[in-house]
Design an enzyme around this catalytic site. Structure first.
Site, mmCIF file in Angstrom:
data_model
loop_
_atom_site.group_PDB
_atom_site.id
_atom_site.type_symbol
_atom_site.label_atom_id
_atom_site.label_comp_id
_atom_site.label_asym_id
_atom_site.label_seq_id
_atom_site.Cartn_x
_atom_site.Cartn_y
_atom_site.Cartn_z
ATOM 1 N N THR A 156 18.372 97.350 75.741
ATOM 2 C CA THR A 156 19.128 98.443 75.137
ATOM 3 C C THR A 156 19.244 99.469 76.254
ATOM 4 O O THR A 156 18.333 99.579 77.090
ATOM 5 C CB THR A 156 18.414 99.067 73.919
ATOM 6 O OG1 THR A 156 17.155 99.589 74.343
ATOM 7 C CG2 THR A 156 18.177 98.042 72.809
ATOM 8 N N HIS A 157 20.367 100.180 76.296
ATOM 9 C CA HIS A 157 20.650 101.116 77.402
ATOM 10 C C HIS A 157 20.620 100.387 78.751
ATOM 11 O O HIS A 157 20.379 101.009 79.780
ATOM 12 C CB HIS A 157 19.670 102.288 77.439
ATOM 13 C CG HIS A 157 19.441 102.936 76.110
ATOM 14 N ND1 HIS A 157 20.120 104.046 75.673
ATOM 15 C CD2 HIS A 157 18.608 102.580 75.080
ATOM 16 C CE1 HIS A 157 19.711 104.379 74.448
ATOM 17 N NE2 HIS A 157 18.809 103.494 74.060
ATOM 18 N N SER A 278 34.512 84.158 99.151
ATOM 19 C CA SER A 278 35.165 85.259 99.848
ATOM 20 C C SER A 278 35.756 84.725 101.143
ATOM 21 O O SER A 278 35.180 83.832 101.773
ATOM 22 C CB SER A 278 34.140 86.352 100.143
ATOM 23 O OG SER A 278 34.551 87.125 101.254
ATOM 24 N N LYS A 284 29.281 84.507 99.555
ATOM 25 C CA LYS A 284 29.673 85.045 98.253
ATOM 26 C C LYS A 284 29.990 83.976 97.212
ATOM 27 O O LYS A 284 30.559 82.942 97.510
ATOM 28 C CB LYS A 284 30.903 85.960 98.397
ATOM 29 C CG LYS A 284 30.642 87.245 99.121
ATOM 30 C CD LYS A 284 29.676 88.176 98.414
ATOM 31 C CE LYS A 284 30.276 88.828 97.191
ATOM 32 N NZ LYS A 284 31.365 89.773 97.542
ATOM 33 N N GLU A 291 35.551 88.487 85.582
ATOM 34 C CA GLU A 291 36.164 89.788 85.867
ATOM 35 C C GLU A 291 37.579 89.863 85.302
ATOM 36 O O GLU A 291 38.011 90.894 84.780
ATOM 37 C CB GLU A 291 36.194 90.033 87.374
ATOM 38 C CG GLU A 291 34.814 90.170 87.990
ATOM 39 C CD GLU A 291 34.877 90.061 89.506
ATOM 40 O OE1 GLU A 291 35.092 91.089 90.159
ATOM 41 O OE2 GLU A 291 34.730 88.943 90.040
#
Ligand code: ARG
Length: 465
Positions: A156-157, A278, A284, A291
């Protein structure tokens, strides 16, 4: 030459800019199958009512079938000068069957025609979306079954909160997808009435049978008010609202995948199939698909707000503004479809880093609530007091830089003398999740039962489907 479909009272051609702003064929060509289906139903009804001859109806139907295959096989030339799909089809029909083509538009207008076509189109979208969401649920439930006991940190948070299981987390999205499907199904019920026969706005003087066309097109009934039938687009808005909420759900999950796959977190590994490299940094592994799911949500929400704004100032009945209802909606539906399929693909072969998950689940004193609950249960301490005592113990562990279960018993007893070694039983992350047996809780046996129940339900749906 003025327009050959409606140019009777015109002497001049439209300006090139007029044509360019007016043309919709690039978008509404995607309605061709629905347009032809609706025209066939209309022609058959006109013949059944004695408004046109059976012979004309037969020629019209054959001509429309020819056009459908021409479009399907890429042999059809869409003409921008003919504005939209309706006039492109009718004009080609005239080339194929001659003057009888002109009888098709009896007791009909492009206003009820486009409303009918788009309802049929959105209904198809709803059915396809429902199937895609069901496939998404299937994969989620299968992976949940497999990982019913895989412990991970719950947040949470975005702070480590309590240990949960990975299966439990996946099943949360099964529930969301179920409500999404419910919203689409609700929209479909209200959408499934036929505008056809409302004509331009006032109905028609011809003795048409609107029940007949409604039935032929799979609608439950004709719409009761001709003004309403040609002028509302709430069926698109409702479907877009359902799409926006579904996309928002996918976006949250996509965001989690982005976080989980960051090397800083490392809870999940996406397969090569759903990552990209990448061009400059050889190490990468970018979660591009996740996304893009996150980003495409903007397009879906944008289409909803865009159409609400188009509609909100329009007096009854049809206004040309409404031609702008299709492009955004079609793009949004396509974005959602792709997003659902991408998420389904990612979930199917992602690998949870189980060892890392278990360690992370115990970090940040995630079993502090279990300690407090133990004090309540075993020592009959009020929860508020137990919370306080546990807080002091967490502070000691934090000072010593160790996890709760590694703190010496003497330290625990310094905070509360009645604590015994038995407390160690509840401080492990495994014990923590195992104890969360309340209905809807994260205990592996709950998750196992829920995953099984979902798989059964989905299988039953497919059988009925
Ligand atoms: N292309 C138009 C649309 O999508 C079809 C209806 C046109 N009706 C009219 N009266 N101009 O809205």
């Amino acid at each position: 030459m003025s327009n050959k479909m409606w140019g009777g009272r015109f002497t001049e051609r439209p300006d090139a800019i007029m044509e360019e702003i007016n043309v919709s064929i690039d978008v509404d060509r995607h309605l061709h199958a629905q347009d032809i289906r609706a025209s066939k139903a209309h022609a058959a009804m006109l013949a059944a009512q004695g408004i046109i001859t059976e012979n004309d109806a037969k020629n019209i139907a054959d001509g429309l079938d020819t056009i459908l295959s021409e479009i399907g096989e890429g042999r059809f030339t869409f003409k921008r000068a003919l504005e939209d799909i309706h006039m492109n089809v009718e004009s080609r029909l005239a080339e194929l069957i001659g003057p009888a083509a002109g009888r098709l538009h009896t007791a009909r207008s492009r206003n009820d025609q486009v409303a009918t076509d788009f309802r049929l189109y959105v209904r198809d979208v709803i059915d396809a979306t429902d199937a895609a969401l069901a496939a998404f649920q299937q994969v989620l439930a299968e992976r949940a079954l497999q990982h019913a006991a895989t412990v991970m940190p719950g947040f949470t948070h975005l702070q480590t909160a309590q240990p949960v299981t990975f299966g439990h987390h996946l099943l949360a999205y099964v529930e969301m997808a179920a409500r999404d499907r419910g919203r689409f199904a609700d929209a479909r019920k209200r959408l499934n009435e036929s505008p056809l026969g409302a004509a331009a706005l006032a109905g028609t003087s011809f003795p048409i049978d609107r029940d007949l066309t409604a039935k032929a097109l799979g609608f439950d009934r004709p719409m009761a008010n001709s003004l309403d039938a040609v002028s509302d687009r709430d069926f698109v808005l409702e479907t877009l609202a359902a799409a926006a909420i579904a996309a928002m759900h996918l976006s949250r999950f996509a965001e989690e995948l982005v976080i989980w796959t960051s090397p800083l977190v490392g809870l999940v590994r996406l397969s090569d199939k759903f990552t990209t490299g990448s061009s400059i940094m050889p190490q990468k592994r970018n979660p591009d698909a996740a996304e893009l799911v996150r980003a495409k949500t903007g397009r879906v929400i944008g289409a909803l707000t865009g159409l609400l704004i188009v509609m909100k100032g329009l007096p009854l009945a049809y206004q040309k503004d409404m031609q702008e209802d299709k492009q955004g909606a079609m793009e949004a539906f396509e974005a959602l479809s792709l997003s659902i399929r991408a998420m389904t693909g990612m979930v199917a072969d992602l690998v949870p880093e189980e060892a890392r998950m278990e360690v992370a689940a115990g970090e940040g004193y995630a079993t502090a609530t279990d300690l407090a609950d133990w004090l309540v249960r075993t020592l009959k301490m009020p929860f508020r007091e137990a919370h306080h005592v546990t807080g002091r113990i967490v502070a000691k562990a934090s000072e010593a830089g160790v996890a709760l279960h590694l703190l010496p018993l003497s330290q625990l007893q310094a905070a509360e003398p009645r604590i015994t070694a038995q407390v160690l039983d509840v401080l492990s992350v495994q014990a923590s999740v195992k104890s969360r047996t309340s209905y809807g809780g994260t205990a592996p046996k709950n998750v196992l039962a829920q995953a099984k129940a979902w798989l059964k339900r989905l299988e039953k749906e497919r059988k009925l489907g």
